[in-house]
Design a protein around this motif. Structure first.
Motif, PDB file in Angstrom:
ATOM      1  N   LEU A  78      69.954  82.839 -90.741  1.00 40.91           N
ATOM      2  CA  LEU A  78      69.533  83.507 -89.539  1.00 40.91           C
ATOM      3  C   LEU A  78      70.137  84.818 -89.180  1.00 40.91           C
ATOM      4  O   LEU A  78      71.873  84.829 -88.699  1.00 40.91           O
ATOM      5  CB  LEU A  78      68.855  83.351 -88.385  1.00 40.91           C
ATOM      6  N   TRP A  79      70.135  86.381 -88.931  1.00 42.45           N
ATOM      7  CA  TRP A  79      70.139  87.372 -88.516  1.00 42.45           C
ATOM      8  C   TRP A  79      69.847  87.534 -86.799  1.00 42.45           C
ATOM      9  O   TRP A  79      68.518  88.063 -87.320  1.00 42.45           O
ATOM     10  CB  TRP A  79      70.069  88.793 -89.638  1.00 42.45           C
ATOM     11  N   ASP A  80      70.004  87.073 -85.962  1.00 48.36           N
ATOM     12  CA  ASP A  80      69.000  87.119 -84.502  1.00 48.36           C
ATOM     13  C   ASP A  80      69.716  88.318 -83.383  1.00 48.36           C
ATOM     14  O   ASP A  80      70.375  86.479 -82.437  1.00 48.36           O
ATOM     15  CB  ASP A  80      68.269  86.329 -84.365  1.00 48.36           C
ATOM     16  N   ASP A  81      70.339  88.802 -83.488  1.00 52.83           N
ATOM     17  CA  ASP A  81      71.613  89.219 -82.617  1.00 52.83           C
ATOM     18  C   ASP A  81      72.813  88.633 -83.253  1.00 52.83           C
ATOM     19  O   ASP A  81      73.308  88.449 -82.439  1.00 52.83           O
ATOM     20  CB  ASP A  81      71.451  89.426 -80.599  1.00 52.83           C
ATOM     21  N   GLY A  82      72.888  89.192 -84.472  1.00 53.50           N
ATOM     22  CA  GLY A  82      74.324  87.720 -85.199  1.00 53.50           C
ATOM     23  C   GLY A  82      73.517  87.692 -86.300  1.00 53.50           C
ATOM     24  O   GLY A  82      72.957  86.802 -85.929  1.00 53.50           O
ATOM     25  N   LEU A  83      74.862  86.439 -87.153  1.00 55.16           N
ATOM     26  CA  LEU A  83      74.319  85.344 -87.576  1.00 55.16           C
ATOM     27  C   LEU A  83      74.297  84.321 -86.927  1.00 55.16           C
ATOM     28  O   LEU A  83      75.456  83.826 -86.706  1.00 55.16           O
ATOM     29  CB  LEU A  83      75.850  85.507 -88.373  1.00 55.16           C
ATOM     30  N   LYS A  84      73.634  83.570 -87.870  1.00 54.26           N
ATOM     31  CA  LYS A  84      73.667  82.486 -86.706  1.00 54.26           C
ATOM     32  C   LYS A  84      72.870  81.397 -87.995  1.00 54.26           C
ATOM     33  O   LYS A  84      72.064  81.690 -89.162  1.00 54.26           O
ATOM     34  CB  LYS A  84      72.121  82.046 -86.205  1.00 54.26           C
ATOM     35  N   GLU A  99      68.057  74.292 -81.209  1.00 52.56           N
ATOM     36  CA  GLU A  99      68.255  75.566 -80.044  1.00 52.56           C
ATOM     37  C   GLU A  99      69.786  75.892 -80.861  1.00 52.56           C
ATOM     38  O   GLU A  99      70.853  75.255 -81.213  1.00 52.56           O
ATOM     39  CB  GLU A  99      68.826  75.201 -78.557  1.00 52.56           C
ATOM     40  N   VAL A 100      70.096  77.213 -80.986  1.00 55.48           N
ATOM     41  CA  VAL A 100      71.197  77.868 -81.397  1.00 55.48           C
ATOM     42  C   VAL A 100      72.088  78.781 -80.123  1.00 55.48           C
ATOM     43  O   VAL A 100      71.323  80.439 -80.611  1.00 55.48           O
ATOM     44  CB  VAL A 100      71.877  78.190 -82.853  1.00 55.48           C
ATOM     45  N   GLU A 101      72.666  78.868 -79.742  1.00 54.68           N
ATOM     46  CA  GLU A 101      73.399  79.519 -78.493  1.00 54.68           C
ATOM     47  C   GLU A 101      72.402  80.098 -77.623  1.00 54.68           C
ATOM     48  O   GLU A 101      72.585  81.508 -77.426  1.00 54.68           O
ATOM     49  CB  GLU A 101      74.156  80.876 -79.994  1.00 54.68           C
ATOM     50  N   GLY A 102      71.752  79.162 -77.571  1.00 53.56           N
ATOM     51  CA  GLY A 102      71.055  79.383 -76.428  1.00 53.56           C
ATOM     52  C   GLY A 102      69.836  80.308 -77.003  1.00 53.56           C
ATOM     53  O   GLY A 102      67.961  80.495 -75.848  1.00 53.56           O
ATOM     54  N   SER A 103      69.313  80.636 -78.290  1.00 52.73           N
ATOM     55  CA  SER A 103      68.656  80.144 -78.233  1.00 52.73           C
ATOM     56  C   SER A 103      67.878  79.393 -79.313  1.00 52.73           C
ATOM     57  O   SER A 103      67.776  78.707 -79.344  1.00 52.73           O
ATOM     58  CB  SER A 103      68.422  81.543 -79.778  1.00 52.73           C
ATOM     59  N   HIS A 104      66.197  79.883 -79.490  1.00 48.29           N
ATOM     60  CA  HIS A 104      65.795  78.911 -79.028  1.00 48.29           C
ATOM     61  C   HIS A 104      64.367  79.060 -80.995  1.00 48.29           C
ATOM     62  O   HIS A 104      63.898  80.196 -80.333  1.00 48.29           O
ATOM     63  CB  HIS A 104      64.063  78.053 -78.109  1.00 48.29           C
ATOM     64  N   TYR A 105      64.991  78.552 -82.042  1.00 48.05           N
ATOM     65  CA  TYR A 105      64.045  79.004 -83.094  1.00 48.05           C
ATOM     66  C   TYR A 105      62.394  77.166 -83.204  1.00 48.05           C
ATOM     67  O   TYR A 105      62.873  76.035 -82.953  1.00 48.05           O
ATOM     68  CB  TYR A 105      64.923  79.049 -84.192  1.00 48.05           C
ATOM     69  N   ILE A 112      60.328  80.255 -89.793  1.00 45.93           N
ATOM     70  CA  ILE A 112      61.100  80.631 -89.078  1.00 45.93           C
ATOM     71  C   ILE A 112      60.816  81.408 -87.719  1.00 45.93           C
ATOM     72  O   ILE A 112      60.686  82.824 -87.739  1.00 45.93           O
ATOM     73  CB  ILE A 112      62.197  80.618 -88.862  1.00 45.93           C
ATOM     74  N   TYR A 113      60.115  80.743 -86.211  1.00 45.28           N
ATOM     75  CA  TYR A 113      59.924  82.390 -85.706  1.00 45.28           C
ATOM     76  C   TYR A 113      60.557  81.931 -84.190  1.00 45.28           C
ATOM     77  O   TYR A 113      61.165  80.505 -83.142  1.00 45.28           O
ATOM     78  CB  TYR A 113      58.121  82.113 -84.465  1.00 45.28           C
ATOM     79  N   LYS A 114      60.724  82.302 -83.537  1.00 53.03           N
ATOM     80  CA  LYS A 114      61.877  82.911 -81.773  1.00 53.03           C
ATOM     81  C   LYS A 114      61.398  82.302 -81.279  1.00 53.03           C
ATOM     82  O   LYS A 114      59.852  83.014 -80.600  1.00 53.03           O
ATOM     83  CB  LYS A 114      62.673  84.111 -81.426  1.00 53.03           C
ATOM     84  N   THR A 115      60.855  80.859 -80.389  1.00 49.58           N
ATOM     85  CA  THR A 115      60.352  81.040 -78.819  1.00 49.58           C
ATOM     86  C   THR A 115      61.376  80.542 -77.960  1.00 49.58           C
ATOM     87  O   THR A 115      62.323  81.098 -77.172  1.00 49.58           O
ATOM     88  CB  THR A 115      59.388  79.782 -79.173  1.00 49.58           C
ATOM     89  N   ASP A 116      60.327  80.157 -77.105  1.00 52.00           N
ATOM     90  CA  ASP A 116      61.041  79.595 -76.299  1.00 52.00           C
ATOM     91  C   ASP A 116      61.473  78.566 -75.648  1.00 52.00           C
ATOM     92  O   ASP A 116      61.134  77.457 -76.896  1.00 52.00           O
ATOM     93  CB  ASP A 116      59.846  80.188 -74.158  1.00 52.00           C
TER      94      ASP A 116
END
Length: 376
Positions: A78-84, A99-105, A112-116
């Motif tokens: 994924l690319w979301d404020d950087g490569l994940k 959960e990847v680097e503090g982000s939840h997907y 794939i959606y970004k969520t809380d």
């Protein structure tokens, strides 16, 4: 002879079981989630036809209620404020958040959606998810099969080329099976539709596209649950390649026909009112031709999977001595037909591509000869 018969029988059974295994899983899931069986079958078919971030052959439920999947995960990129980059196993087939680097997907309807942290999905008035979707460059199931098919073709035909070189052009082994197909594409598709002068430069593409579509269609009938050619993005890409090759290799006569279809049959002032209609139609045909290619391949392969899986699902709906055997027999017959359709769709795509290449290669030599005769 007996070995060959047994091999064919086992192949057919394997192809059929690839579509059959979904029904038993569907029945279990319907009972576990309390859903109506018809609704569960419909959702399962829809899910099966989509691309996925993992390979799942089948699933079962343990005695403790844990849902166990048999397969293997694939890398998520994924690319979301950087490569994940992480494994799709984090999603556990959409049942958990990643959960990847503090982000939840969250994996929701194969996207794939970004969520809380609670995995909340927000919807608009049409019940479409409005969460942010990061750029997804993941190696999905379809991508894996495209790579596998490409490597298989590369290995197969380089091996055949070396075999021909060693045996003075005499086919051996698998070459005896593939040589008639290659010759048929050359002598009955390329030459008649493109012409003796120009067919050779199109042969690499025609051979590649034929075997690429055929192999992928056959993979779609295996227990792997592949539906690459039933993906509209794939058929669009194939059609665009045919479109680009057709128009970038088009001759002067081909383009003159697009903008001056009546040629010298009328004086220029007589053609103006006609060309207001004719020229837009000819230019529209440039788009309609590849569009017919992509829709034909996509619709046929998608419809075949839907019909086959629906027939299998009927067995679990009827649950009777008459309905279940009838559905089984129809599904088995459709499975055999699908083997033929897999080859037929590859042939049709290749034939129409060759036909379009033939239009692009046209040369009106008779016009030049006629002008020479007048001058003489």
């Amino acid at each position: 002879m007996q070995k060959n018969t047994l091999t064919r029988f086992l192949l057919v059974v394997a192809l059929f079981l690839g579509q059959f295994t979904f029904a038993s899983d569907t029945e279990k899931e319907a009972s576990e989630h309390g859903k109506d069986l018809k609704t569960e079958i419909k959702e399962y078919i829809s899910h099966h036809l989509q691309d996925a971030h993992d390979f799942s052959l089948f699933s079962y439920t343990k005695e403790n209620g844990e849902h166990k999947y048999v397969g293997f995960p694939l890398p998520v990129i994924l690319w979301d404020d950087g490569l994940k980059v992480f494994s799709s196993s984090k999603f556990h087939h959409g049942e958990t958040l990643a959960e990847v680097e503090g982000s939840h997907y969250k994996l929701y309807h194969s996207k794939i959606y970004k969520t809380d942290a609670q995995g909340t999905i927000h919807y608009d008035e049409n019940h479409h998810a409005t969460n942010v979707k990061p750029l997804d460059f993941s190696i999905t199931k379809n991508v894996v099969m495209i790579i596998v098919t490409g490597l298989l073709m590369l290995w197969l035909f380089t091996s055949l080329a070396r075999s021909y070189a060693k045996n003075n052009g005499v086919p051996t082994g698998a070459g005896r099976f593939f040589e008639p197909i290659v010759l048929y594409i050359r002598d009955d598709i390329a030459r008649p539709n493109i012409g003796e002068k120009r067919y050779r430069k199109y042969m690499p593409f025609l051979l590649t596209i034929f075997f690429f579509i055929w192999f992928l269609n056959m993979f779609g009938l295996t227990p792997l649950g592949i539906n690459v050619t039933g993906n509209i993005a794939i058929t669009v890409s194939l059609a665009i390649m045919t479109f680009l090759i057709t128009n970038f290799t088009g001759t002067k006569d081909y383009w003159m026909h697009q903008f001056d279809p009546l040629g010298k049959s009328l004086p220029w002032y007589g053609k103006i009112p006609l060309y207001i209609i004719l020229v837009p139609i000819e230019l529209l045909g440039l788009i309609i031709k590849p569009f017919s290619l992509l829709i034909r391949l996509y619709a046929n392969m998608q419809a075949g999977h839907i019909v086959l899986m629906s027939l299998i699902g009927l067995m679990f709906i009827f649950k009777s001595w008459l309905g279940s055997p009838l559905s089984f027999g129809l599904a088995f017959a459709i499975s055999l037909i699908e083997v033929l359709v897999a080859l037929l769709q590859a042939y049709i795509f290749t034939m129409l591509s060759a036909l379009y290449f033939g239009f692009a290669s046209e040369e009106h030599e008779h016009d030049h000869e006629h002008e020479a005769e007048i001058a003489h």
